[in-house]
Scaffold this active site. Structure first.
Site, PDB file in Angstrom:
ATOM      1  N   GLU A   1       1.180  -1.372   0.022  1.00 47.83           N
ATOM      2  CA  GLU A   1      -0.036   0.096  -0.166  1.00 47.83           C
ATOM      3  C   GLU A   1       0.691   1.816   0.118  1.00 47.83           C
ATOM      4  OE1 GLU A   1      -3.362   0.094   0.100  1.00 47.83           O
ATOM      5  OE2 GLU A   1      -3.025  -2.675   0.077  1.00 47.83           O
TER       6      GLU A   1
ATOM      7  N   CYS B   1      -3.161   8.097   3.566  1.00 45.70           N
ATOM      8  CA  CYS B   1      -2.988   7.781   2.374  1.00 45.70           C
ATOM      9  C   CYS B   1      -3.671   7.377   1.691  1.00 45.70           C
ATOM     10  CB  CYS B   1      -2.474   5.953   3.097  1.00 45.70           C
ATOM     11  SG  CYS B   1      -3.670   5.679   3.072  1.00 45.70           S
TER      12      CYS B   1
HETATM   13  P1  NAP Z   1       8.162   4.715   5.138  1.00 45.84           P
HETATM   14  O1  NAP Z   1       9.693   5.536   5.124  1.00 45.84           O
HETATM   15  O2  NAP Z   1       8.459   4.459   3.309  1.00 45.84           O
HETATM   16  O3  NAP Z   1       8.824   3.645   5.820  1.00 45.84           O
HETATM   17  C1  NAP Z   1       7.748   2.990   5.758  1.00 45.84           C
HETATM   18  C2  NAP Z   1       7.714   1.260   6.694  1.00 45.84           C
HETATM   19  O4  NAP Z   1       9.452   0.664   6.537  1.00 45.84           O
HETATM   20  C3  NAP Z   1       8.437   1.979   8.209  1.00 45.84           C
HETATM   21  O5  NAP Z   1       7.561   0.989   9.333  1.00 45.84           O
HETATM   22  C4  NAP Z   1       9.433   2.546   8.381  1.00 45.84           C
HETATM   23  O6  NAP Z   1      10.337   1.405   9.011  1.00 45.84           O
HETATM   24  C5  NAP Z   1      10.000   0.710   6.957  1.00 45.84           C
HETATM   25  N1  NAP Z   1      11.249   0.438   6.773  1.00 45.84           N
HETATM   26  C6  NAP Z   1      11.635   1.655   6.262  1.00 45.84           C
HETATM   27  N2  NAP Z   1      13.266   0.920   5.609  1.00 45.84           N
HETATM   28  C7  NAP Z   1      13.491  -0.535   6.187  1.00 45.84           C
HETATM   29  C8  NAP Z   1      13.748  -1.844   5.521  1.00 45.84           C
HETATM   30  N3  NAP Z   1      14.545  -1.527   5.009  1.00 45.84           N
HETATM   31  N4  NAP Z   1      13.081  -3.194   6.290  1.00 45.84           N
HETATM   32  C9  NAP Z   1      12.450  -3.202   6.804  1.00 45.84           C
HETATM   33  N5  NAP Z   1      11.338  -2.035   7.456  1.00 45.84           N
HETATM   34  C10 NAP Z   1      11.700  -0.584   6.657  1.00 45.84           C
HETATM   35  O7  NAP Z   1       6.548   5.964   5.216  1.00 45.84           O
HETATM   36  P2  NAP Z   1       6.428   7.042   5.745  1.00 45.84           P
HETATM   37  O8  NAP Z   1       6.934   7.569   5.835  1.00 45.84           O
HETATM   38  O9  NAP Z   1       6.338   5.581   7.245  1.00 45.84           O
HETATM   39  O10 NAP Z   1       4.930   6.871   5.449  1.00 45.84           O
HETATM   40  C11 NAP Z   1       4.562   7.615   4.098  1.00 45.84           C
HETATM   41  C12 NAP Z   1       3.867   7.333   3.544  1.00 45.84           C
HETATM   42  O11 NAP Z   1       3.581   6.241   4.229  1.00 45.84           O
HETATM   43  C13 NAP Z   1       3.112   8.598   2.275  1.00 45.84           C
HETATM   44  O12 NAP Z   1       4.175   8.802   1.702  1.00 45.84           O
HETATM   45  C14 NAP Z   1       2.159   7.531   2.406  1.00 45.84           C
HETATM   46  O13 NAP Z   1       1.385   8.271   1.171  1.00 45.84           O
HETATM   47  C15 NAP Z   1       1.779   6.159   2.623  1.00 45.84           C
HETATM   48  N6  NAP Z   1       1.290   6.078   3.049  1.00 45.84           N
HETATM   49  C16 NAP Z   1       0.240   4.576   2.545  1.00 45.84           C
HETATM   50  C17 NAP Z   1      -0.391   4.301   2.752  1.00 45.84           C
HETATM   51  C18 NAP Z   1      -1.536   3.453   1.935  1.00 45.84           C
HETATM   52  O14 NAP Z   1      -2.836   2.993   1.974  1.00 45.84           O
HETATM   53  N7  NAP Z   1      -1.563   2.966   0.590  1.00 45.84           N
HETATM   54  C19 NAP Z   1      -1.304   4.172   4.162  1.00 45.84           C
HETATM   55  C20 NAP Z   1      -0.194   5.213   5.203  1.00 45.84           C
HETATM   56  C21 NAP Z   1       0.880   5.938   4.419  1.00 45.84           C
HETATM   57  P3  NAP Z   1      11.474   3.413  10.042  1.00 45.84           P
HETATM   58  O15 NAP Z   1      10.391   4.033  10.388  1.00 45.84           O
HETATM   59  O16 NAP Z   1      12.040   2.364  10.875  1.00 45.84           O
HETATM   60  O17 NAP Z   1      12.435   3.742   8.965  1.00 45.84           O
END
Ligand code: NAP
Length: 685
Positions: free
Chosen positions: A257, A296
């Site tokens: 997602e 999102c």
């Molecule tokens: P993100 O930076 O991509 O991080 C998402 C998750 O991935 C976090 O828990 C992060 O952990 C983890 N992660 C990063 N690198 C990893 C790795 N190498 N191994 C395992 N896990 C890893 O996104 P975000 O900033 O939290 O969220 C914002 C984005 O999410 C926005 O772009 C939004 O549109 C999108 N979003 C989409 C939805 C949907 O349902 N489509 C819902 C909510 C948000 P850390 O925090 O420890 O880095």
């Protein structure tokens, strides 16, 4: 005094990593609130623990037991909501945002708990109808779904620390799989607070839930072929994780997602002065400001008929100007802060990119008035509305996601063009159209559906009960094609299927009856002694059958039934009218055949069978003419245990019976499944 430690729950213990920890900050005050660390934590051992402890315990339980477990958990967490709200304010969330994240998350547990009724009271399930694979009917096929024997690994975004966790674990727990949850580090302290209570409650079997608060780099190195990974976050991170060699080599399902540039369209009929225009302005304001735009599903692109751009720009700006921003604990505040300063800087950068193609018509990204807070310390930002007057030529509005209270207004000339613009998002989680015109609604929905996971049609009639553009619903799918990640979660029963392995099984109807616990047509029958109506729920077994007396159908039966029912259809009443039909004589009513079958299979004296509450499938497979003799094979097809709704309730279960009406040649003339409620033993005490 040192900062508090945000702990990981792993292999039955709450632990902190061996490093010094990453500080986490209060989004409103900027103060440090705790440290998170996962250094030295053995993710591989966590996954093994889930597979060896949590998995077997959950797989032993039936869907009904797992559903009741979810209900107990939902009730338990409901009582502690206030404590979570208190923690949640630090993420910048307001009271309304808390309702979405915390109450919404608990609501998901309730919804998935109720779904148990759509599943058998078994650890696995049989899906759909059997496939007849041979002429003689001795070789059939069916689809069996069993829980996967791995772990559901949920990697979540920062914006909904509670909902994001609960909406996902509700589904894998109902399916019978354990979970390892990895909330985004920045807001992990809220997920930790909730998980502490979940673990302390003892409601889940040990190993069913583990938590990683902090970096999870390396977690996917240990996935195996029975695991399922779900990811919610930015498209960039998602792409990297989806390309992990273990995910590819072992074909591990990876549900993504990602970010989504959701559109909302104002219908051409929704001019100023109509309820739809006002609804649209209200909905857009809500979408921009709720959760400080960090949803999102939030509307990023507002598509408006060209002649209404000015009116919408004016009304929406006026509505946004009324948004009180500041300390989310303050009762007047309607929009809190972004989750942190990093997010604030990212949103500013994205606004700069958007400004290449658009002008800001409301809000100053660099300045905001706040109530009961220090704008310099918290991650506060004003709502920002942009206008892109050439949305076909200037594409950044369809490509850049500013994950904050930011949206862009764009004109369209025809509905077809609105569909084209909506699709320029290259696949979105959701879009909406506000219109009272049903043709507009149909044309837009059919035109745009291929690029969207969900579409809301809003108007004066749906608005009073509408859950809104931005709310994913547990019973509807959440996810979207293309840029939105191509994933699908929730969706009621559909979501559970992602955690089950579908296996086609082939064999005789008797073998498949034995495996599936549901009677398959053609399987061996065992005559029931005494009559099934004399037996309690526990004493009935699938396959037990009553072979009834016979009845020879007469013309008088047909005439009498026509009189009673008032059904004088020509084929029953007029033997001279049958030329050009499939009938060769006056044919008995199908409902007569079924009613007569009831007369044959019912044992009338008062007994354990309480009532008949309906029919499932019903087919009249061969015409019945006067002179033909019918009998019934009345067989226990399926048993569904039921819980008592109150202590006074009668203990009972549902029994589905297959009513197989056959003629003097032994051929089936009608088949139906009837639904009854049958008392359990010792009800008289
Ligand atoms: P993100 O930076 O991509 O991080 C998402 C998750 O991935 C976090 O828990 C992060 O952990 C983890 N992660 C990063 N690198 C990893 C790795 N190498 N191994 C395992 N896990 C890893 O996104 P975000 O900033 O939290 O969220 C914002 C984005 O999410 C926005 O772009 C939004 O549109 C999108 N979003 C989409 C939805 C949907 O349902 N489509 C819902 C909510 C948000 P850390 O925090 O420890 O880095």
């Amino acid at each position: 005094m040192g900062l508090s430690k945000i702990l990981n729950y792993q292999q039955g213990q709450w632990t902190f990593g061996s490093g010094s920890g990453t500080p986490l900050y209060n989004a409103v005050t900027g103060d440090e609130i705790g440290l998170a660390d996962t250094t030295g934590i053995d993710f591989g051992a966590m996954l093994t623990y889930a597979r060896e402890r949590g998995g077997p315990a959950l797989r032993k339980m039936t869907f009904h037991e797992r559903g009741r477990m979810l209900k107990a958990l939902a009730l338990f967490l409901s009582e502690r909501k206030q404590a979570y709200y208190d923690v949640s304010f630090s993420t910048g969330a307001t009271r309304i945002d808390n309702l979405i994240d915390i109450d919404g998350g608990i609501g998901n547990l309730f919804a998935y708990s109720s779904l148990r009724r759509q599943f058998p009271n078994l650890p696995y399930l049989c899906e759909g109808e059997p496939a007849r694979l041979s002429k003689g009917g001795t070789f059939i096929g069916h689809h069996l779904l069993v829980p996967r024997e791995g772990v559901a690994i949920h990697i979540n975004a920062f914006n909904f620390p509670v909902w994001g966790m609960l909406e996902k674990i509700a589904v894998n727990l109902l399916a019978g799989m354990p979970a390892v949850v990895k909330p985004a580090t920045i807001t992990s302290y809220l997920a930790e607070a909730v998980t502490r209570d979940i673990i302390a409650s003892g409601i889940l079997p040990e190993g069913a839930l583990q938590l990683i608060c902090g970096s999870a780099a390396g977690l996917l190195d240990a996935v195996n072929e029975q695991d399922v990974v779900t990811f919610t976050g930015s498209a960039g991170t998602g792409r990297t994780l989806r390309a992990h060699p273990r995910i590819i080599e072992l074909s591990v399902p990876f549900n993504m997602e990602a970010d989504s540039l959701n559109a909302s369209v104002l219908g051409p009929d929704a001019v100023p002065g109509t309820p739809e225009f006002d609804l649209f302005i209200k909905e857009m304001r809500k979408e921009i400001t709720t959760k400080c735009g960090q949803k999102c599903t939030a509307v990023r692109r507002i598509l408006v008929p060209e002649n209404l751009v000015e009116a919408v720009g004016r009304s929406l700006s006026a509505a946004l100007a009324q948004t009180v921003i500041g300390n989310p604990r303050h009762e007047k505040v309607r929009m809190g802060a972004l989750a942190g300063k990093t997010q604030y800087r990212e949103v500013l950068e994205k606004i700069e990119l958007l400004k290449r193609d658009s002008e800001v018509i409301f809000g100053n990204p660099a300045h905001v008035e706040v109530v009961d807070a220090d704008a310099g310390k918290g991650a506060f930002i004003s709502p920002v509305l942009l206008l892109n007057s050439k949305p076909h030529a200037q594409r950044s509005s369809h490509e850049v996601e500013a994950f904050g209270p930011v949206a862009t207004l764009m004109p369209y000339h025809t509905l077809e063009e609105a569909v084209t613009l909506a699709k320029l998002g290259k696949g979105s989680l959701v879009c909406s159209i506000t219109t009272m015109n049903e043709d507009t609604a149909r044309d837009f929905v059919l035109g745009a559906a291929s690029h969207h996971g969900r579409i809301l049609v809003l108007n004066r009639e749906s608005a009073p009960e509408s859950t809104g553009h931005g709310s994913p619903m547990p019973l509807l799918v959440h996810g979207g094609p293309g840029r939105a990640g191509g994933g699908e979660e929730m969706g009621g029963k559909r979501g559970v299927m992602h955690y089950l392995q579908r296996t086609a099984i082939q064999g005789t109807p008797t073998t498949l009856t034995h495996i599936t616990g549901t009677f398959q047509y053609g399987a061996k029958l065992t005559e029931s002694q005494p009559h099934l109506f004399r037996k309690h729920f526990e004493d009935m077994e699938v396959g037990q059958t009553v072979f009834t007396h016979k009845h020879t159908v007469s013309e008088a039966d047909i005439v009498n039934f026509a009189n009673v029912s008032g059904d004088n259809f020509y084929a029953h009443m007029d033997a001279t009218s049958l030329e050009g039909t499939i009938f060769t004589q006056r044919v008995a009513h199908g409902y007569f055949v079924l009613s007569k079958a009831a007369g044959l299979f019912v044992d009338p004296a008062k007994g354990p069978v309480l009532l008949n509450y309906g029919l499932d499938e019903c087919r009249f497979t061969k015409p019945v003419y006067p002179g033909m003799t019918i009998g019934v094979r009345f067989t226990v097809k399926e048993k569904v245990d039921q819980e008592k709704r109150s202590p006074e309730d009668i203990a009972k279960g549902i029994v589905k019976f297959l009513v197989d009406v056959y003629d003097e040649t032994g051929e089936t003339v009608a088949l139906a499944t009837i639904l009854t409620m049958v008392k359990k033993r010792n009800q008289e005490d």
